[in-house]
Design an enzyme around this catalytic site. Structure first.
Site, PDB file in Angstrom:
ATOM      1  N   HIS A 145      18.230 -22.213  17.433  1.00 33.19           N
ATOM      2  CA  HIS A 145      17.139 -23.082  16.958  1.00 33.19           C
ATOM      3  C   HIS A 145      17.664 -24.399  16.382  1.00 33.19           C
ATOM      4  CE1 HIS A 145      17.698 -21.125  12.926  1.00 33.19           C
ATOM      5  NE2 HIS A 145      17.401 -22.346  12.521  1.00 33.19           N
ATOM      6  N   ASP A 188      18.778 -15.939  18.870  1.00 28.96           N
ATOM      7  CA  ASP A 188      18.943 -17.198  18.129  1.00 28.96           C
ATOM      8  C   ASP A 188      20.424 -17.509  17.892  1.00 28.96           C
ATOM      9  OD1 ASP A 188      18.423 -19.503  16.784  1.00 28.96           O
ATOM     10  OD2 ASP A 188      17.741 -18.531  14.937  1.00 28.96           O
ATOM     11  N   SER A 283      20.949 -22.961   8.267  1.00 26.65           N
ATOM     12  CA  SER A 283      20.704 -22.412   9.585  1.00 26.65           C
ATOM     13  C   SER A 283      21.959 -22.537  10.422  1.00 26.65           C
ATOM     14  CB  SER A 283      19.629 -23.233  10.278  1.00 26.65           C
ATOM     15  OG  SER A 283      18.384 -22.784   9.867  1.00 26.65           O
TER      16      SER A 283
END
Length: 333
Positions: A145, A188, A283
């Protein structure tokens, strides 16, 4: 041995002071033999323009240069060698991590360079937006992502060996991204191939990969790291770490926790009381666990419900389930 440079040598702070032709360099602060108004210690205070050392204040592709002491030659380049890699084992920092206990809300600022596989994924303009993990000199693992903004490798660059998020130290390495590889089953997780290998130094060392399908035991204490800009908890722009216990999926999927949302290809970690979570990380950044004598990359920061909320642990991609894919991509590209 340290008189060497990374990349184009913009961060070179060594003591070479002669050009390729052997002509001595003019002092940056001097105005003779050559008068110049740009590239003085006053105009470029961050560029290390001390004495008459070769420098690259303008990021010239040909590397460090200086104004010369020859009246007929305004400037010339210097012969500064590229730094070469030292051999360090994966997963073994040369600076001992602080390992601050997870009871510290929001973790703590890390010892500089104690998590040497942590990279900063940036826009081509240099803005940090995701973390990642160096797993070999040419390969970085991050979250898929993080790559939603662009499918073009040229949109990204990787910073290695940093402790500060801005005002980067002069010896950080900045490397362009050559190619992106997204995991085919839409997990992901993604691989970045660097356009040139990172130089392995005491500040830049890959993390180790786990054996395929390895399952981290319940309650293992692991560490997440990152600049933690994701939720506005500003760590003054220094790399932070937090210690988190892994929670086995069976427990994590209970009704009162994540209620069946966690897949077998994912892993939960966090204090069920709340307070530390990968809001402190970034992230795409690493979750590493110490095993025997080294740190192993077991998770990639993926998602969480809210931020450091009680009963809502963070969810990470379980790296061991993708090791076969990772190793295949690295081998064939």
């Amino acid at each position: 041995a340290s008189d060497c440079m990374f990349g184009n040598g913009k961060g070179y702070r060594g003591k070479k002071a002669t050009t390729v032709m052997g002509i001595p360099c003019q002092e940056w602060a001097a105005q003779e033999p050559h008068r110049h108004s740009i590239f003085t210690p006053e105009t470029n205070p961050q560029a290390g323009l001390e004495k008459n050392y070769c420098r690259n204040p303008d990021g010239d592709v040909n590397g460090p240069w200086c104004y010369t002491m020859n009246q007929r030659k305004l400037f010339d380049y210097c012969d500064v060698p590229q730094c070469v890699s030292t051999s360090f084992d994966c997963g073994k920092p040369q600076v001992e991590p602080k390992k601050c206990p997870g009871r510290v809300v929001g973790g703590c600022v890390a010892n500089p360079h104690s998590w040497p596989w942590q990279i900063s994924l940036r826009t081509r303009y240099g803005k940090h937006f995701c973390g990642g993990t160096l797993i070999s000199p040419e390969w970085v693992l991050t979250a898929a992502h993080c790559l939603e903004r662009s499918s073009r490798p040229a949109s990204y660059k990787v910073i290695l060996g940093a402790h500060k998020e801005v005002n980067l130290e002069s010896d950080v390495q900045e490397i362009e991204v050559y190619k992106l590889f997204l995991e085919p089953t839409r997990a992901d997780i993604a691989l970045l191939k660097l356009s040139s290998p990172a130089v392995i130094t005491s500040k830049v060392i890959p993390a180790c990969l786990p054996p395929p399908n390895y399952v981290v035991a319940d309650r293992t204490l692991c560490y997440i790291t990152g600049w933690g800009e994701t939720q506005g908890t500003y760590g003054a722009g220094l790399l932070k770490e937090a210690q988190l216990p892994v929670i086995e999926n069976k427990v994590c999927n209970r009704y009162e926790y994540l209620n069946g949302r966690v897949k077998s290809t994912e892993l939960c970690a966090g204090n069920l009381a709340g307070g530390t979570d990968s809001c402190q990380g970034d992230s795409g950044g690493p979750l590493v666990c110490f095993e025997k004598d080294k740190y192993i990359l077991q998770g990639v920061t993926s998602w969480g419900l809210g931020c450091a909320r009680p009963n809502k642990p963070g969810v990470y991609v379980r790296v061991s389930r993708f090791v076969t894919w990772i190793e295949g991509i690295m081998r064939n590209n």
